[in-house]
Write a protein that holds these residues in place. Sequence first.
Motif, PDB file in Angstrom:
ATOM      1  N   MET A   1      55.423  24.889  56.589  1.00  0.00           N
ATOM      2  CA  MET A   1      55.123  25.272  57.956  1.00  0.00           C
ATOM      3  C   MET A   1      55.829  26.600  58.245  1.00  0.00           C
ATOM      4  O   MET A   1      57.051  26.683  58.148  1.00  0.00           O
ATOM      5  N   THR A   2      55.063  27.620  58.581  1.00  0.00           N
ATOM      6  CA  THR A   2      55.617  28.936  58.879  1.00  0.00           C
ATOM      7  C   THR A   2      55.583  29.170  60.378  1.00  0.00           C
ATOM      8  O   THR A   2      54.516  29.167  60.987  1.00  0.00           O
ATOM      9  N   VAL A   3      56.768  29.381  60.964  1.00  0.00           N
ATOM     10  CA  VAL A   3      56.873  29.687  62.387  1.00  0.00           C
ATOM     11  C   VAL A   3      57.382  31.111  62.524  1.00  0.00           C
ATOM     12  O   VAL A   3      58.509  31.417  62.126  1.00  0.00           O
ATOM     13  N   ALA A   4      56.538  31.973  63.045  1.00  0.00           N
ATOM     14  CA  ALA A   4      56.888  33.378  63.247  1.00  0.00           C
ATOM     15  C   ALA A   4      57.640  33.533  64.570  1.00  0.00           C
ATOM     16  O   ALA A   4      57.670  32.618  65.393  1.00  0.00           O
ATOM     17  N   GLY A   5      58.225  34.690  64.747  1.00  0.00           N
ATOM     18  CA  GLY A   5      58.860  35.042  66.010  1.00  0.00           C
ATOM     19  C   GLY A   5      58.177  36.261  66.590  1.00  0.00           C
ATOM     20  O   GLY A   5      57.682  37.122  65.844  1.00  0.00           O
ATOM     21  N   LEU A   6      58.117  36.340  67.911  1.00  0.00           N
ATOM     22  CA  LEU A   6      57.472  37.467  68.584  1.00  0.00           C
ATOM     23  C   LEU A   6      58.311  37.870  69.791  1.00  0.00           C
ATOM     24  O   LEU A   6      58.558  37.051  70.680  1.00  0.00           O
ATOM     25  N   VAL A   7      58.751  39.122  69.785  1.00  0.00           N
ATOM     26  CA  VAL A   7      59.503  39.685  70.908  1.00  0.00           C
ATOM     27  C   VAL A   7      58.564  40.593  71.683  1.00  0.00           C
ATOM     28  O   VAL A   7      57.975  41.515  71.106  1.00  0.00           O
ATOM     29  N   LEU A   8      58.425  40.345  72.986  1.00  0.00           N
ATOM     30  CA  LEU A   8      57.630  41.224  73.837  1.00  0.00           C
ATOM     31  C   LEU A   8      58.578  42.217  74.490  1.00  0.00           C
ATOM     32  O   LEU A   8      59.442  41.827  75.282  1.00  0.00           O
ATOM     33  N   ALA A   9      58.432  43.495  74.111  1.00  0.00           N
ATOM     34  CA  ALA A   9      59.390  44.519  74.524  1.00  0.00           C
ATOM     35  C   ALA A   9      58.719  45.853  74.808  1.00  0.00           C
ATOM     36  O   ALA A   9      59.297  46.909  74.582  1.00  0.00           O
ATOM     37  N   PRO A  45      58.010  35.531  59.723  1.00  0.00           N
ATOM     38  CA  PRO A  45      58.490  36.860  60.074  1.00  0.00           C
ATOM     39  C   PRO A  45      58.712  36.998  61.582  1.00  0.00           C
ATOM     40  O   PRO A  45      58.302  36.139  62.355  1.00  0.00           O
ATOM     41  N   VAL A  46      59.352  38.118  61.945  1.00  0.00           N
ATOM     42  CA  VAL A  46      59.551  38.443  63.355  1.00  0.00           C
ATOM     43  C   VAL A  46      58.833  39.756  63.638  1.00  0.00           C
ATOM     44  O   VAL A  46      59.080  40.760  62.962  1.00  0.00           O
ATOM     45  N   ALA A  63      62.452  43.100  61.083  1.00  0.00           N
ATOM     46  CA  ALA A  63      61.398  42.965  62.092  1.00  0.00           C
ATOM     47  C   ALA A  63      60.266  43.943  61.818  1.00  0.00           C
ATOM     48  O   ALA A  63      60.475  45.013  61.258  1.00  0.00           O
ATOM     49  N   VAL A  64      59.082  43.551  62.231  1.00  0.00           N
ATOM     50  CA  VAL A  64      57.899  44.396  62.104  1.00  0.00           C
ATOM     51  C   VAL A  64      57.553  44.927  63.481  1.00  0.00           C
ATOM     52  O   VAL A  64      57.172  44.151  64.376  1.00  0.00           O
ATOM     53  N   PRO A  65      57.707  46.262  63.701  1.00  0.00           N
ATOM     54  CA  PRO A  65      57.309  46.806  65.001  1.00  0.00           C
ATOM     55  C   PRO A  65      55.785  46.876  65.103  1.00  0.00           C
ATOM     56  O   PRO A  65      55.104  47.239  64.156  1.00  0.00           O
ATOM     57  N   VAL A  66      55.281  46.497  66.281  1.00  0.00           N
ATOM     58  CA  VAL A  66      53.842  46.514  66.557  1.00  0.00           C
ATOM     59  C   VAL A  66      53.673  47.326  67.839  1.00  0.00           C
ATOM     60  O   VAL A  66      54.127  46.915  68.900  1.00  0.00           O
ATOM     61  N   VAL A  67      53.046  48.486  67.726  1.00  0.00           N
ATOM     62  CA  VAL A  67      52.871  49.347  68.893  1.00  0.00           C
ATOM     63  C   VAL A  67      51.666  48.887  69.701  1.00  0.00           C
ATOM     64  O   VAL A  67      50.581  48.665  69.159  1.00  0.00           O
ATOM     65  N   ASN A  68      51.897  48.721  70.998  1.00  0.00           N
ATOM     66  CA  ASN A  68      50.806  48.415  71.913  1.00  0.00           C
ATOM     67  C   ASN A  68      50.492  49.703  72.675  1.00  0.00           C
ATOM     68  O   ASN A  68      51.194  50.056  73.620  1.00  0.00           O
ATOM     69  N   PRO A  69      49.446  50.427  72.286  1.00  0.00           N
ATOM     70  CA  PRO A  69      49.135  51.684  72.959  1.00  0.00           C
ATOM     71  C   PRO A  69      48.726  51.485  74.422  1.00  0.00           C
ATOM     72  O   PRO A  69      48.766  52.416  75.203  1.00  0.00           O
ATOM     73  N   LEU A  86      50.178  38.933  63.814  1.00  0.00           N
ATOM     74  CA  LEU A  86      50.866  37.974  62.953  1.00  0.00           C
ATOM     75  C   LEU A  86      50.032  37.638  61.720  1.00  0.00           C
ATOM     76  O   LEU A  86      48.800  37.581  61.785  1.00  0.00           O
ATOM     77  N   PRO A  87      50.704  37.384  60.599  1.00  0.00           N
ATOM     78  CA  PRO A  87      49.965  37.076  59.367  1.00  0.00           C
ATOM     79  C   PRO A  87      49.270  35.723  59.449  1.00  0.00           C
ATOM     80  O   PRO A  87      49.683  34.832  60.194  1.00  0.00           O
TER      81      PRO A  87
END
Length: 193
Positions: A1-9, A45-46, A63-69, A86-87
Amino acid sequence: MTVAGLVLAAGAGRRLGRPKALLDWDGEPLLRRAVRLLHLGGCDPVHVVVGAGAGRLPALPGAVPVVNPRWRDGLGGSLLRGLDSLPDVADAVVVVLVDQPWLTPAAVRRVRAAYAAGAVVAVAGYAGRPGHPVLLSRATWPLVAPYATGDRGARDFLRARADLVTVVPCDGSAADVDTPADLARVHPGPSLP
């Protein structure tokens, strides 16, 4: 079971006068603290959704940065952008907001344990009030999408589908930092291991 993390920033921190992700909290940027919180809670992953101030972010080891334009469109779009990033191996995700420095790794572990025990959605509860972290199983992500608009993340989904939600009692606080007075009121926060 893979539980990812997500930071909204991704937000600009209009009331604060600068992006919250860049705030220093007890010698550490809030963004780095949130990433560490999720790792200490067992998420991997995060991913971190960024927008305002993306060019000035601290290094984010692990951490993997994800840009929200379209970060100006609000929290809802950032949540959806993060979920989309997320994968495929992620069975669930623990979502936290960058401006809640009182969250603890124990709270992350508790919502993960609720998921492992069969919860579809697990939400930390503080003195009976729901807060973050919020765990969303992958099956709920399409259900969240219609509710995540403007400055609304998953809150309306959680209310509309209370039948899916398990509230997990947690210690600590989901208080957030919105103004300079908030920062002064709650600083310094608890240290993470």
